[in-house]
Enzyme design. Sequence first.
Site, PDB file in Angstrom:
ATOM      1  N   PRO A   2      92.118  23.392   0.322  1.00 33.46           N
ATOM      2  CA  PRO A   2      92.027  24.310  -0.681  1.00 33.46           C
ATOM      3  C   PRO A   2      91.335  25.599  -0.698  1.00 33.46           C
ATOM      4  CG  PRO A   2      91.438  21.934  -1.171  1.00 33.46           C
ATOM      5  CD  PRO A   2      91.583  22.117   0.238  1.00 33.46           C
ATOM      6  N   GLU A   3      92.082  26.550  -1.123  1.00 31.81           N
ATOM      7  CA  GLU A   3      91.251  27.894  -1.195  1.00 31.81           C
ATOM      8  C   GLU A   3      91.638  28.424  -2.669  1.00 31.81           C
ATOM      9  OE1 GLU A   3      92.691  30.719   1.931  1.00 31.81           O
ATOM     10  OE2 GLU A   3      93.183  29.190   3.065  1.00 31.81           O
ATOM     11  N   LYS A  53      86.050  29.063  -4.198  1.00 30.91           N
ATOM     12  CA  LYS A  53      86.759  27.805  -3.936  1.00 30.91           C
ATOM     13  C   LYS A  53      85.789  26.518  -4.299  1.00 30.91           C
ATOM     14  CE  LYS A  53      87.302  29.513   0.625  1.00 30.91           C
ATOM     15  NZ  LYS A  53      87.228  29.191   2.054  1.00 30.91           N
ATOM     16  N   ARG A 269      88.333  29.603  13.892  1.00 29.79           N
ATOM     17  CA  ARG A 269      89.419  29.314  13.239  1.00 29.79           C
ATOM     18  C   ARG A 269      90.690  29.748  13.825  1.00 29.79           C
ATOM     19  NH1 ARG A 269      85.737  26.599  11.630  1.00 29.79           N
ATOM     20  NH2 ARG A 269      84.537  27.116   9.703  1.00 29.79           N
TER      21      ARG A 269
END
Length: 280
Positions: A2-3, A53, A269
């Site tokens: 979730p962003e 977030k 990432r």
Amino acid sequence: MPEMPEVETIRRQLVDQLVGATILEAGSHPSAKFVPAVEAIDMRIERLGRRGKFLLVEVVPTPDPHSDSDDRPSASELVIHLGMTGKLSLDPDPDLNDPYLRAWWRLDDGRILRFDDVRRFGRIRLVARGDYSSIPTLANAGPEPFDPELTAEVFWQRLKTSRRKLKTQLLSQRPVAGVGNIYADEALWLAEINPKITRLGLVRAERLLDAIRIVLEQGVNNGGTTLRDYRDAEGGIGANQLQLAAYGRSGEPCLRCNSVLRSAMLDARTTVWCPRCQER
DNA sequence: GTACGGCCCTGTTAGC
DNA sequence: TGCTAACAGGGCCGTA
């Protein structure tokens, strides 16, 4: 994962259902990440907000009927981060032994607000309202992406304070709040800017800010991006994964120039970019 | 201030 | 078929 668009989708779905409710009972997984959930017992939910977030559940203690004090109780905030696999939903009759249930709050109408999180990357804190000193990322977060005071100039100045790689800066939440790995890759692709550069001029900063706003707005309008785990507060999936141009498309052709998209690890990432239209 | 590695976590997938 | 290793990654911390 979730962003901002995913968290905002959940916030919008829950706000009318939670505001005004009182938490009568709560429970949590024994991990210190979730235990603070129970500190909100006997509190009434006043607001449901969001910063980047993080979901911010503003709560106030319910008045003690045996107290004759007129002092207005001080507000607190239940700060919830969904991590990678966190889900918030209302459930009239949950199984409290569900193995992935990390925290729950029983409301005065009998329903339960439940927080499920398979991988336990989420976290919950109860803080005095506005005091985020114990949550560094939140304390240092930049402006909200659609804050009108976040001009290109302001964004550029915030980027200039660091010489870290551009994508690293975006993920730090400092230039602007709410951008995670997916939307960072998408915005950089849209703005045609290489994720590894360490400085950029005002013109490109403006282009990047515009791109961030476009991809985030699109994400919100699509109800978020569901790759594997993300579900909204009603258990639904988002539709934004159908719109992705960069994230998850390594090895596939660039939708703009047809070059093969590359990927590399940046800050642990996965980062995907087009070697041609995002040339350094 | 920055880079880097490691930790927390577990379901899924690839490879043997 | 069954096992193992790699992978996904947000936030935070320690070390250089």
